[in-house]
Scaffold this active site. Structure first.
Site, short mmCIF file in Angstrom:
data_model
loop_
_atom_site.label_atom_id
_atom_site.label_comp_id
_atom_site.label_asym_id
_atom_site.label_seq_id
_atom_site.Cartn_x
_atom_site.Cartn_y
_atom_site.Cartn_z
N HIS B 7 0.83 -1.21 0.00
CA HIS B 7 0.00 0.00 0.00
C HIS B 7 0.86 1.26 0.00
CE1 HIS B 7 0.39 -0.69 4.47
NE2 HIS B 7 0.50 0.61 4.50
N GLU B 43 -8.60 4.78 9.59
CA GLU B 43 -8.06 4.54 8.25
C GLU B 43 -9.08 3.86 7.34
OE1 GLU B 43 -4.83 1.87 9.69
OE2 GLU B 43 -5.70 0.45 8.27
N GLN B 60 -3.95 3.50 1.46
CA GLN B 60 -4.36 3.53 2.87
C GLN B 60 -4.48 5.00 3.26
OE1 GLN B 60 -1.36 2.72 5.95
NE2 GLN B 60 -2.74 1.20 6.80
N HIS B 84 3.87 7.22 3.99
CA HIS B 84 4.79 6.07 3.93
C HIS B 84 4.42 5.17 2.76
CE1 HIS B 84 1.40 4.26 6.27
NE2 HIS B 84 1.76 3.14 5.67
N GLU B 134 7.31 0.65 5.35
CA GLU B 134 6.64 -0.36 6.18
C GLU B 134 6.80 -1.73 5.52
OE1 GLU B 134 2.53 0.68 6.94
OE2 GLU B 134 1.97 -1.39 7.40
#
Lengths: 150, 150
Positions: B7, B43, B60, B84, B134
């Site tokens: 994502h 989220e 996301q 991110h 991530e």
């Protein structure tokens, strides 16, 4: 219709060092590299996965070749990081016209050359909740749309 | 091994308005939504495409539920934008240990709960050319690895 995350565009000061970081840290290899004189960048495409629409998702690492390029100015202000995100579509002309009609600023009057023979345009980040957003039609999809495939 | 772009995490001030922007502009629909109290965010996951490793790629969208959350502090400093990027792996434990051994700072001692029952960790952006990165193992991949699938 936008059918995939085509790439994440990441601005860096030194393309070779950044390519080496992605290779040694994650095992990602360079799939393609080129200089886009119009955009003022030297770039490397790292293919991460294929996608359900028949395309693929890449990281696009971008080093400016001119300080006054868009990426050069962005880097001077922000430092290294995610510069833009890109969605893939079979028809960038139709999608960009449709999105422009919604009042989103499209940065080019006509799509311009992108990575690997693609045709691209950008949407203004201030109209997209802070995200510089690119629309991409790959070379393969362009040739199908124009009836020029083999 | 990292096998997909899982994502792109985008920080926003107002989740409902941002979801509506992505729906009306691009036709992307909410696949899943949740509150992650530990991360301090509300989220929405918008599924964009499926991927060749059997997973999928999402946007996301993240709204902080506390000003002192990591995303809340980031938004106050940077405004809306890409917060991110996340790569999917079948085994976040092995990959994060391997990457830590290369001298990259891994932000958690053990992976923590992420979206949709996943297990996640983060790599320090200063060790990743400015990109907060991530690593994600989906709930399905976790249950296969642990022999707990149906």
């Amino acid at each position: 219709m936008l059918t995939r995350i085509d790439h994440i565009g990441i601005a860096c000061f030194d393309l070779d060092r950044t390519v080496e970081f992605y290779r040694t840290t994650y095992g990602f290899e360079v799939f393609h590299s080129e200089v886009n004189e119009e955009q003022g960048v030297r770039e490397a495409m790292l293919k991460i996965n294929e996608t359900s629409d028949g395309g693929a998702s890449y990281l696009q690492l971008l080093e400016p070749v001119r300080e006054d390029s868009a990426v050069g100015k962005w880097l001077a202000k922000n430092g290294e990081g995610v510069h833009h995100i890109a969605f893939g579509t079979a028809d960038v002309d139709t999608d960009s016209a449709r999105i422009k009609d919604k009042g989103i600023r499209v940065l080019y009057d006509e799509p311009r050359p992108g990575s690997m023979g693609s045709r691209i345009t950008f949407l203004h980040p201030k109209d997209c909740h802070g995200v510089l957003t690119e629309l991409v039609t790959s070379a393969a999809a362009s040739s199908v749309a124009q009836g020029t495939e083999d």
